[in-house]
Design a protein around this motif. Sequence first.
Motif, PDB file in Angstrom:
ATOM      1  N   THR A 195       0.538  -1.303   0.245  1.00 51.68           N
ATOM      2  CA  THR A 195      -0.228   0.067   0.623  1.00 51.68           C
ATOM      3  C   THR A 195       0.954   1.126  -0.001  1.00 51.68           C
ATOM      4  OG1 THR A 195      -1.942  -0.571   0.663  1.00 51.68           O
ATOM      5  CG2 THR A 195      -1.822   1.360   1.217  1.00 51.68           C
ATOM      6  N   GLU A 196       0.772   1.733  -1.193  1.00 48.70           N
ATOM      7  CA  GLU A 196       1.412   3.292  -1.663  1.00 48.70           C
ATOM      8  C   GLU A 196       0.383   4.490  -1.238  1.00 48.70           C
ATOM      9  OE1 GLU A 196       4.504   3.529  -1.276  1.00 48.70           O
ATOM     10  OE2 GLU A 196       5.353   1.495  -1.925  1.00 48.70           O
ATOM     11  N   THR A 197       1.031   5.338   0.040  1.00 45.11           N
ATOM     12  CA  THR A 197       0.411   6.594   0.147  1.00 45.11           C
ATOM     13  C   THR A 197       0.703   7.606  -1.203  1.00 45.11           C
ATOM     14  OG1 THR A 197      -0.178   6.754   2.075  1.00 45.11           O
ATOM     15  CG2 THR A 197      -0.275   8.579   0.939  1.00 45.11           C
ATOM     16  N   VAL A 198       0.101   8.410  -1.764  1.00 47.73           N
ATOM     17  CA  VAL A 198       0.041   9.152  -2.493  1.00 47.73           C
ATOM     18  C   VAL A 198      -0.439  10.923  -2.535  1.00 47.73           C
ATOM     19  CG1 VAL A 198       0.643  10.210  -5.540  1.00 47.73           C
ATOM     20  CG2 VAL A 198       0.253   8.002  -4.484  1.00 47.73           C
ATOM     21  N   THR A 199       0.405  11.898  -2.349  1.00 43.48           N
ATOM     22  CA  THR A 199      -0.325  13.244  -1.899  1.00 43.48           C
ATOM     23  C   THR A 199      -0.483  13.806  -3.525  1.00 43.48           C
ATOM     24  OG1 THR A 199       0.904  13.934  -0.113  1.00 43.48           O
ATOM     25  CG2 THR A 199       0.170  15.662  -1.704  1.00 43.48           C
ATOM     26  N   LEU A 200      -1.829  14.103  -4.819  1.00 43.95           N
ATOM     27  CA  LEU A 200      -2.240  14.299  -5.551  1.00 43.95           C
ATOM     28  C   LEU A 200      -1.948  15.525  -5.848  1.00 43.95           C
ATOM     29  CD1 LEU A 200      -5.942  13.047  -5.281  1.00 43.95           C
ATOM     30  CD2 LEU A 200      -3.968  11.741  -6.444  1.00 43.95           C
ATOM     31  N   GLY A 201      -1.380  15.848  -6.892  1.00 46.10           N
ATOM     32  CA  GLY A 201      -1.262  17.092  -8.046  1.00 46.10           C
ATOM     33  C   GLY A 201      -2.353  17.299  -8.584  1.00 46.10           C
ATOM     34  N   ALA A 202      -2.949  18.541  -9.122  1.00 55.71           N
ATOM     35  CA  ALA A 202      -3.068  19.401  -9.432  1.00 55.71           C
ATOM     36  C   ALA A 202      -2.384  20.022 -11.036  1.00 55.71           C
ATOM     37  CB  ALA A 202      -3.478  21.126  -8.941  1.00 55.71           C
ATOM     38  N   ASN A 203      -3.765  19.374 -12.041  1.00 54.99           N
ATOM     39  CA  ASN A 203      -3.804  18.896 -13.744  1.00 54.99           C
ATOM     40  C   ASN A 203      -4.716  20.183 -13.962  1.00 54.99           C
ATOM     41  OD1 ASN A 203      -2.397  17.944 -15.694  1.00 54.99           O
ATOM     42  ND2 ASN A 203      -4.033  16.554 -16.402  1.00 54.99           N
ATOM     43  N   GLU A 204      -4.590  20.936 -15.252  1.00 57.61           N
ATOM     44  CA  GLU A 204      -4.622  21.779 -15.789  1.00 57.61           C
ATOM     45  C   GLU A 204      -5.925  21.425 -16.251  1.00 57.61           C
ATOM     46  OE1 GLU A 204      -3.866  25.474 -19.484  1.00 57.61           O
ATOM     47  OE2 GLU A 204      -2.166  23.949 -18.521  1.00 57.61           O
ATOM     48  N   GLY A 205      -7.238  21.554 -16.052  1.00 58.29           N
ATOM     49  CA  GLY A 205      -8.526  21.405 -16.880  1.00 58.29           C
ATOM     50  C   GLY A 205      -9.525  20.472 -16.086  1.00 58.29           C
ATOM     51  N   ARG A 206      -8.874  19.761 -14.407  1.00 56.74           N
ATOM     52  CA  ARG A 206      -9.517  18.829 -14.517  1.00 56.74           C
ATOM     53  C   ARG A 206      -9.265  19.613 -12.569  1.00 56.74           C
ATOM     54  NH1 ARG A 206      -5.792  13.750 -14.613  1.00 56.74           N
ATOM     55  NH2 ARG A 206      -6.349  13.409 -17.183  1.00 56.74           N
ATOM     56  N   SER A 207     -10.939  19.595 -12.217  1.00 49.42           N
ATOM     57  CA  SER A 207     -11.058  20.329 -10.470  1.00 49.42           C
ATOM     58  C   SER A 207     -10.270  19.138  -9.332  1.00 49.42           C
ATOM     59  CB  SER A 207     -12.129  21.301  -9.960  1.00 49.42           C
ATOM     60  OG  SER A 207     -13.100  19.470 -10.739  1.00 49.42           O
ATOM     61  N   HIS A 208     -10.399  18.126 -10.061  1.00 48.15           N
ATOM     62  CA  HIS A 208     -10.560  16.928  -8.954  1.00 48.15           C
ATOM     63  C   HIS A 208      -8.818  16.820  -8.902  1.00 48.15           C
ATOM     64  CE1 HIS A 208     -10.025  13.556 -12.661  1.00 48.15           C
ATOM     65  NE2 HIS A 208     -10.588  14.139 -12.752  1.00 48.15           N
ATOM     66  N   GLY A 209      -8.226  15.680  -8.320  1.00 51.64           N
ATOM     67  CA  GLY A 209      -6.589  15.176  -7.701  1.00 51.64           C
ATOM     68  C   GLY A 209      -5.896  15.327  -9.211  1.00 51.64           C
ATOM     69  N   PHE A 210      -4.523  14.821  -8.975  1.00 53.97           N
ATOM     70  CA  PHE A 210      -3.829  14.103 -10.811  1.00 53.97           C
ATOM     71  C   PHE A 210      -3.015  13.310  -9.282  1.00 53.97           C
ATOM     72  CE2 PHE A 210      -0.187  15.049 -12.603  1.00 53.97           C
ATOM     73  CZ  PHE A 210      -0.777  13.931 -14.647  1.00 53.97           C
ATOM     74  N   LEU A 211      -3.273  11.544 -10.033  1.00 53.14           N
ATOM     75  CA  LEU A 211      -2.322  10.825  -9.601  1.00 53.14           C
ATOM     76  C   LEU A 211      -1.237  10.499 -10.550  1.00 53.14           C
ATOM     77  CD1 LEU A 211      -2.492   8.532  -7.770  1.00 53.14           C
ATOM     78  CD2 LEU A 211      -2.717   7.248  -9.332  1.00 53.14           C
ATOM     79  N   GLY A 212      -1.255  11.039 -11.806  1.00 55.50           N
ATOM     80  CA  GLY A 212       0.258  11.303 -12.459  1.00 55.50           C
ATOM     81  C   GLY A 212       0.902  10.195 -12.786  1.00 55.50           C
ATOM     82  N   ILE A 213      -0.139   9.249 -13.558  1.00 55.48           N
ATOM     83  CA  ILE A 213       0.180   8.407 -13.980  1.00 55.48           C
ATOM     84  C   ILE A 213      -0.774   7.668 -15.209  1.00 55.48           C
ATOM     85  CG2 ILE A 213       1.536   6.620 -12.500  1.00 55.48           C
ATOM     86  CD1 ILE A 213      -1.522   5.225 -11.879  1.00 55.48           C
ATOM     87  N   VAL A 214      -0.150   6.827 -16.453  1.00 54.34           N
ATOM     88  CA  VAL A 214      -1.046   6.553 -17.332  1.00 54.34           C
ATOM     89  C   VAL A 214      -1.829   5.104 -16.928  1.00 54.34           C
ATOM     90  CG1 VAL A 214      -1.712   5.801 -19.913  1.00 54.34           C
ATOM     91  CG2 VAL A 214      -0.443   7.849 -18.993  1.00 54.34           C
TER      92      VAL A 214
END
Length: 340
Positions: A195-214
Amino acid sequence: MVSALLVAVFGLLGAFVKVPYVALGPGPTYDTLGELTLQEGSAAEEVISIGEGPEVFPPDGQLRMTTVSVTTELSLFGALGLWGSGRYALAPEEEFYPPDRTQEDVENENRQAFETSQTSAESAALRHLGYPTFVSVGQVVADGPSDGVLEPGDRILSVHGTETVDDRQVQNSLTETAPGDEVRVVVSRDGEERTETVTLGANEGRSHGFLGIVPVTEPEVDFDIDIELSEVGGPSAGLIFALAIVDKLEDGDLTGGATVAGTGEITSDGRVGPIGGIQFKMRAAREEGATVFLVPADNCVEAVPHAPDGLRLVRVETLAGAVDSLESLADGGDDAPTCG
């Protein structure tokens, strides 16, 4: 003498000075159910080969993926000649090769899109055939929220409490989050659950959090599927790849022995998206003997006025719909949805 000099200067300019345009025209087509010689003197190989395990049913017809040729480095006379032939259209070079990216960058992006389309096609086809799937990390965005936390190849078991068997579930699990939120991602790495904990980032055009993976949906199978086309770029072959895999792994013949062509992006859950250059792809398909062309629904308006004589346009929204339409046509039916 002055006139002759002017003509000579104009001739030199027209022959050698490059113009900032590219020429778009019909590109090569490939029968995804057939074989292809990749190098001169080498043996022909199947475009799509299925590894040992499942029964493979030999097809009778053809399923042709289509491409658009893009000619660069045009002189004025060369551009006018191609345009005047009626087979080509001219477009600003910057639409294909933006000034902030090199030609190598664009080609790499197209190559990556082509590889992604293959993965999506395999997933869509095998899901259509009833095989189970799982989600893995396809790419980690450099310097993004998951960089150094998740790794390509990690099998994603859940995100923010939502179990995942589809890449869309990864995205949907974040709709109620915000940048700065911490989420737990349960993955399997080298057979070990963690189990890993990720602090979500921001991404242009999205109001919700950004995980940063595909995230990538992959089929849970014990055999390999190889697609041997290395000189093609872009995502628009996805639909035809998926149909060819279905045709090889399912008893029956989707084409009914005919030559069928088409185009369209595809997602791992079988949704078909629009593409560019469809008028050139239809022309190339008809010249190869195709009588049916599968058109993404959002391309129908553009396709109808450019359809060559003798080419039936079948409107497609999903892989399942494309399979149903081809099976109906192969059985002699006439109820496949058409453009127009």
